[in-house]
Every structure is written in C-alpha cells, then in structure tokens.
Design a protein around this motif. Structure first.
Motif, PDB file in Angstrom:
ATOM      1  N   PHE A  88       0.832  -1.208   0.000  1.00  0.00           N
ATOM      2  CA  PHE A  88       0.000   0.000   0.000  1.00  0.00           C
ATOM      3  C   PHE A  88       0.868   1.259   0.000  1.00  0.00           C
ATOM      4  CE2 PHE A  88      -2.135   3.411   2.322  1.00  0.00           C
ATOM      5  CZ  PHE A  88      -3.267   3.575   1.536  1.00  0.00           C
ATOM      6  N   ALA A  89       1.843   1.302   0.904  1.00  0.00           N
ATOM      7  CA  ALA A  89       2.699   2.486   1.019  1.00  0.00           C
ATOM      8  C   ALA A  89       3.508   2.717  -0.254  1.00  0.00           C
ATOM      9  CB  ALA A  89       3.634   2.346   2.224  1.00  0.00           C
ATOM     10  N   ALA A  90       4.028   1.658  -0.820  1.00  0.00           N
ATOM     11  CA  ALA A  90       4.820   1.803  -2.043  1.00  0.00           C
ATOM     12  C   ALA A  90       3.966   2.298  -3.203  1.00  0.00           C
ATOM     13  CB  ALA A  90       5.486   0.477  -2.399  1.00  0.00           C
ATOM     14  N   GLU A  91       2.767   1.761  -3.326  1.00  0.00           N
ATOM     15  CA  GLU A  91       1.875   2.209  -4.403  1.00  0.00           C
ATOM     16  C   GLU A  91       1.482   3.673  -4.217  1.00  0.00           C
ATOM     17  OE1 GLU A  91       0.930   0.862  -7.181  1.00  0.00           O
ATOM     18  OE2 GLU A  91       1.755  -1.120  -6.859  1.00  0.00           O
ATOM     19  N   MET A  92       1.219   4.039  -2.995  1.00  0.00           N
ATOM     20  CA  MET A  92       0.733   5.389  -2.724  1.00  0.00           C
ATOM     21  C   MET A  92       1.853   6.430  -2.831  1.00  0.00           C
ATOM     22  SD  MET A  92      -2.253   6.186  -0.538  1.00  0.00           S
ATOM     23  CE  MET A  92      -2.927   7.764  -0.196  1.00  0.00           C
ATOM     24  N   PHE A  93       2.991   6.141  -2.211  1.00  0.00           N
ATOM     25  CA  PHE A  93       4.022   7.164  -2.092  1.00  0.00           C
ATOM     26  C   PHE A  93       5.103   7.078  -3.167  1.00  0.00           C
ATOM     27  CE2 PHE A  93       2.460   6.541   2.338  1.00  0.00           C
ATOM     28  CZ  PHE A  93       1.760   7.727   2.412  1.00  0.00           C
ATOM     29  N   ILE A  94       5.384   5.894  -3.680  1.00  0.00           N
ATOM     30  CA  ILE A  94       6.423   5.774  -4.708  1.00  0.00           C
ATOM     31  C   ILE A  94       5.803   5.817  -6.103  1.00  0.00           C
ATOM     32  CG2 ILE A  94       8.215   4.283  -5.662  1.00  0.00           C
ATOM     33  CD1 ILE A  94       8.726   3.315  -2.777  1.00  0.00           C
ATOM     34  N   ALA A  95       4.755   5.017  -6.299  1.00  0.00           N
ATOM     35  CA  ALA A  95       4.119   4.973  -7.617  1.00  0.00           C
ATOM     36  C   ALA A  95       3.148   6.142  -7.818  1.00  0.00           C
ATOM     37  CB  ALA A  95       3.395   3.644  -7.806  1.00  0.00           C
ATOM     38  N   GLY A  96       2.780   6.828  -6.739  1.00  0.00           N
ATOM     39  CA  GLY A  96       1.916   8.001  -6.845  1.00  0.00           C
ATOM     40  C   GLY A  96       0.465   7.699  -7.191  1.00  0.00           C
ATOM     41  N   LYS A  97      -0.022   6.526  -6.782  1.00  0.00           N
ATOM     42  CA  LYS A  97      -1.411   6.162  -7.082  1.00  0.00           C
ATOM     43  C   LYS A  97      -2.327   6.630  -5.957  1.00  0.00           C
ATOM     44  CE  LYS A  97      -0.199   2.345 -10.045  1.00  0.00           C
ATOM     45  NZ  LYS A  97      -0.353   0.958 -10.354  1.00  0.00           N
ATOM     46  N   ASP A  98      -3.619   6.690  -6.259  1.00  0.00           N
ATOM     47  CA  ASP A  98      -4.581   7.112  -5.232  1.00  0.00           C
ATOM     48  C   ASP A  98      -4.826   5.978  -4.226  1.00  0.00           C
ATOM     49  OD1 ASP A  98      -6.205   5.315  -6.533  1.00  0.00           O
ATOM     50  OD2 ASP A  98      -7.545   6.802  -7.392  1.00  0.00           O
ATOM     51  N   ALA A  99      -5.532   6.297  -3.149  1.00  0.00           N
ATOM     52  CA  ALA A  99      -5.734   5.346  -2.054  1.00  0.00           C
ATOM     53  C   ALA A  99      -6.499   4.102  -2.507  1.00  0.00           C
ATOM     54  CB  ALA A  99      -6.456   6.020  -0.895  1.00  0.00           C
ATOM     55  N   ALA A 100      -7.545   4.271  -3.303  1.00  0.00           N
ATOM     56  CA  ALA A 100      -8.345   3.117  -3.738  1.00  0.00           C
ATOM     57  C   ALA A 100      -7.519   2.153  -4.584  1.00  0.00           C
ATOM     58  CB  ALA A 100      -9.567   3.591  -4.519  1.00  0.00           C
ATOM     59  N   THR A 101      -6.739   2.668  -5.496  1.00  0.00           N
ATOM     60  CA  THR A 101      -5.888   1.815  -6.335  1.00  0.00           C
ATOM     61  C   THR A 101      -4.803   1.159  -5.496  1.00  0.00           C
ATOM     62  OG1 THR A 101      -6.290   3.311  -8.189  1.00  0.00           O
ATOM     63  CG2 THR A 101      -4.462   1.787  -8.416  1.00  0.00           C
ATOM     64  N   SER A 102      -4.272   1.884  -4.537  1.00  0.00           N
ATOM     65  CA  SER A 102      -3.233   1.342  -3.660  1.00  0.00           C
ATOM     66  C   SER A 102      -3.767   0.201  -2.807  1.00  0.00           C
ATOM     67  CB  SER A 102      -2.652   2.440  -2.771  1.00  0.00           C
ATOM     68  OG  SER A 102      -2.024   3.424  -3.559  1.00  0.00           O
ATOM     69  N   VAL A 103      -4.995   0.333  -2.312  1.00  0.00           N
ATOM     70  CA  VAL A 103      -5.613  -0.745  -1.521  1.00  0.00           C
ATOM     71  C   VAL A 103      -5.809  -1.983  -2.381  1.00  0.00           C
ATOM     72  CG1 VAL A 103      -7.752  -1.443  -0.359  1.00  0.00           C
ATOM     73  CG2 VAL A 103      -6.705   0.742   0.181  1.00  0.00           C
ATOM     74  N   LYS A 104      -6.271  -1.775  -3.600  1.00  0.00           N
ATOM     75  CA  LYS A 104      -6.482  -2.899  -4.514  1.00  0.00           C
ATOM     76  C   LYS A 104      -5.159  -3.609  -4.810  1.00  0.00           C
ATOM     77  CE  LYS A 104      -8.508  -3.927  -9.013  1.00  0.00           C
ATOM     78  NZ  LYS A 104      -9.052  -3.361 -10.248  1.00  0.00           N
ATOM     79  N   SER A 105      -4.109  -2.860  -5.036  1.00  0.00           N
ATOM     80  CA  SER A 105      -2.791  -3.439  -5.294  1.00  0.00           C
ATOM     81  C   SER A 105      -2.258  -4.174  -4.068  1.00  0.00           C
ATOM     82  CB  SER A 105      -1.802  -2.353  -5.706  1.00  0.00           C
ATOM     83  OG  SER A 105      -2.233  -1.729  -6.877  1.00  0.00           O
ATOM     84  N   ALA A 106      -2.472  -3.593  -2.902  1.00  0.00           N
ATOM     85  CA  ALA A 106      -2.029  -4.239  -1.663  1.00  0.00           C
ATOM     86  C   ALA A 106      -2.763  -5.556  -1.457  1.00  0.00           C
ATOM     87  CB  ALA A 106      -2.266  -3.307  -0.471  1.00  0.00           C
ATOM     88  N   PHE A 107      -4.046  -5.574  -1.783  1.00  0.00           N
ATOM     89  CA  PHE A 107      -4.818  -6.810  -1.677  1.00  0.00           C
ATOM     90  C   PHE A 107      -4.276  -7.860  -2.650  1.00  0.00           C
ATOM     91  CE2 PHE A 107      -8.618  -9.415  -2.719  1.00  0.00           C
ATOM     92  CZ  PHE A 107      -8.788  -9.987  -1.467  1.00  0.00           C
ATOM     93  N   GLY A 108      -3.906  -7.432  -3.844  1.00  0.00           N
ATOM     94  CA  GLY A 108      -3.318  -8.352  -4.819  1.00  0.00           C
ATOM     95  C   GLY A 108      -2.001  -8.929  -4.340  1.00  0.00           C
ATOM     96  N   ALA A 109      -1.163  -8.085  -3.739  1.00  0.00           N
ATOM     97  CA  ALA A 109       0.113  -8.557  -3.190  1.00  0.00           C
ATOM     98  C   ALA A 109      -0.128  -9.578  -2.079  1.00  0.00           C
ATOM     99  CB  ALA A 109       0.928  -7.386  -2.672  1.00  0.00           C
ATOM    100  N   PHE A 110      -1.115  -9.295  -1.246  1.00  0.00           N
ATOM    101  CA  PHE A 110      -1.467 -10.215  -0.162  1.00  0.00           C
ATOM    102  C   PHE A 110      -1.957 -11.556  -0.717  1.00  0.00           C
ATOM    103  CE2 PHE A 110      -4.946 -11.858   2.534  1.00  0.00           C
ATOM    104  CZ  PHE A 110      -4.172 -12.287   3.609  1.00  0.00           C
ATOM    105  N   LEU A 111      -2.830 -11.509  -1.718  1.00  0.00           N
ATOM    106  CA  LEU A 111      -3.326 -12.751  -2.325  1.00  0.00           C
ATOM    107  C   LEU A 111      -2.192 -13.561  -2.943  1.00  0.00           C
ATOM    108  CD1 LEU A 111      -6.671 -11.735  -4.069  1.00  0.00           C
ATOM    109  CD2 LEU A 111      -6.365 -13.132  -2.022  1.00  0.00           C
ATOM    110  N   GLY A 112      -1.276 -12.883  -3.610  1.00  0.00           N
ATOM    111  CA  GLY A 112      -0.126 -13.570  -4.195  1.00  0.00           C
ATOM    112  C   GLY A 112       0.739 -14.227  -3.141  1.00  0.00           C
ATOM    113  N   PHE A 113       0.969 -13.510  -2.051  1.00  0.00           N
ATOM    114  CA  PHE A 113       1.747 -14.062  -0.940  1.00  0.00           C
ATOM    115  C   PHE A 113       1.056 -15.298  -0.354  1.00  0.00           C
ATOM    116  CE2 PHE A 113       2.085 -14.148   3.739  1.00  0.00           C
ATOM    117  CZ  PHE A 113       3.420 -14.533   3.857  1.00  0.00           C
ATOM    118  N   MET A 114      -0.245 -15.200  -0.146  1.00  0.00           N
ATOM    119  CA  MET A 114      -0.987 -16.320   0.429  1.00  0.00           C
ATOM    120  C   MET A 114      -1.020 -17.516  -0.523  1.00  0.00           C
ATOM    121  SD  MET A 114      -1.639 -15.403   3.416  1.00  0.00           S
ATOM    122  CE  MET A 114      -2.746 -16.669   3.970  1.00  0.00           C
TER     123      MET A 114
END
Length: 164
Positions: free
Chosen positions: A116-142
């Motif tokens: 979430f932090a990397a998407e928001m602060f490094i990639a410059g995406k909005d909060a909703a997109t960052s949450v979606k990406s963070a969820f994807g990273a979590f699913l991949g990890f699981m």
C-alpha cells in the motif's frame, strides 16, 4: 540405524513445512531432501511393501522445482492483475521482511502495508488503487505460501508412510 534415518527424514519434512512459511528457509526443497534421505539410506516400505522409487523421487523433484519457481512469479502476477506496479511488489516484500519481528501476523500486515505504502508514495497512485494493489500482493503471498505448504505437507506424508 533405521530409526535414526527415519527421524532425520521426518525432521527434514517438518523443517520443510516451517520453511514454507518462514522466508529464510527453502521449505519444499528441504522436504524433498527428507525423501532423498529415505531413498538413499532408508529401507522402509509403503503399505504394499514397495521402497521409495526413483520415479517418486523424480516426480517430487519436478513438483518442487515448479512450486519454487511459481513462488517467485505468483505474487508479482497477482499484484499486476490487481493494478499494482513494480513498486507495490517490492513494497510487499520489504513489508514482509519488516514483519518478521512479529510472525505470522506481522508478515501478513507488513506485506499489505508495504504494498500500500509503495503504491501510494512511490508509484503516486490514489488510495483506492493502492488498496487494490495491496490486496493483490497479499493474495499472491498467500497463494505462494499455500502451494508451498501443500507440497511440503504431502511430502511429509510420504516420508512418514515410507519411514514406518
């Protein structure tokens, strides 16, 4: 001597399961070493009286190789599918390692917050997109952890069957 070999093989299987969750240990390869120990030094058989076969050993080696390769690509794929960037994938990995202080909850939360932090602060995406990406990273990890756990657990089952 047979009991010692069986114990060593089972320990490799158990450490393989632990390694499927702990990022510092290669889980499935360690479980496969347990099968290899039984193949080389063990004289145990399964319920039909058959020893560990070369075919079984080679099939599991192939499965371990595929699972190990998938474990590297699946999290990035899940992050990409959910709209994440390379930064989100790296954030998830860094967060995972930071979360090792409080496993397993810290690992999971670290992965999500890092992506979430990397998407928001490094990639410059909005909060909703960052949450979606963070969820994807979590699913991949699981998913990656799940396939490693299943692989290591089935090999431990074979180790137990052939050890006793």
């Amino acid at each position: 001597m047979e009991t010692f070999i069986a114990i060593v093989a089972i320990l490799f299987g158990i450490v393989g399961i632990i390694g499927s969750v702990a990022p510092a240990l290669p889980g499935p390869p360690l479980s496969w070493v347990g099968l290899l120990v039984l193949y080389i030094w063990g004289s145990g058989t399964n319920g039909s009286g058959e020893p560990v076969s070369t075919t079984l050993l080679l099939v599991w080696l192939g499965i371990v190789i595929v699972v190990s390769i998938l474990d590297y690509f699946v999290p990035a794929y899940f992050t990409k599918v959910t709209g994440g960037s390379r930064a989100g994938g790296w954030g998830a990995v860094i967060g995972l390692f930071a979360g090792l202080i409080y496993p397993p909850v810290g690992m999971i939360l670290g992965s999500i917050l890092g992506a979430f932090a990397a998407e928001m602060f490094i990639a410059g995406k909005d909060a909703a997109t960052s949450v979606k990406s963070a969820f994807g990273a979590f699913l991949g990890f699981m998913f990656g952890t799940g396939i490693k756990l299943i692989c290591a657990a089935v090999m431990l089952f074979y180790i137990i069957v052939y050890a006793f």
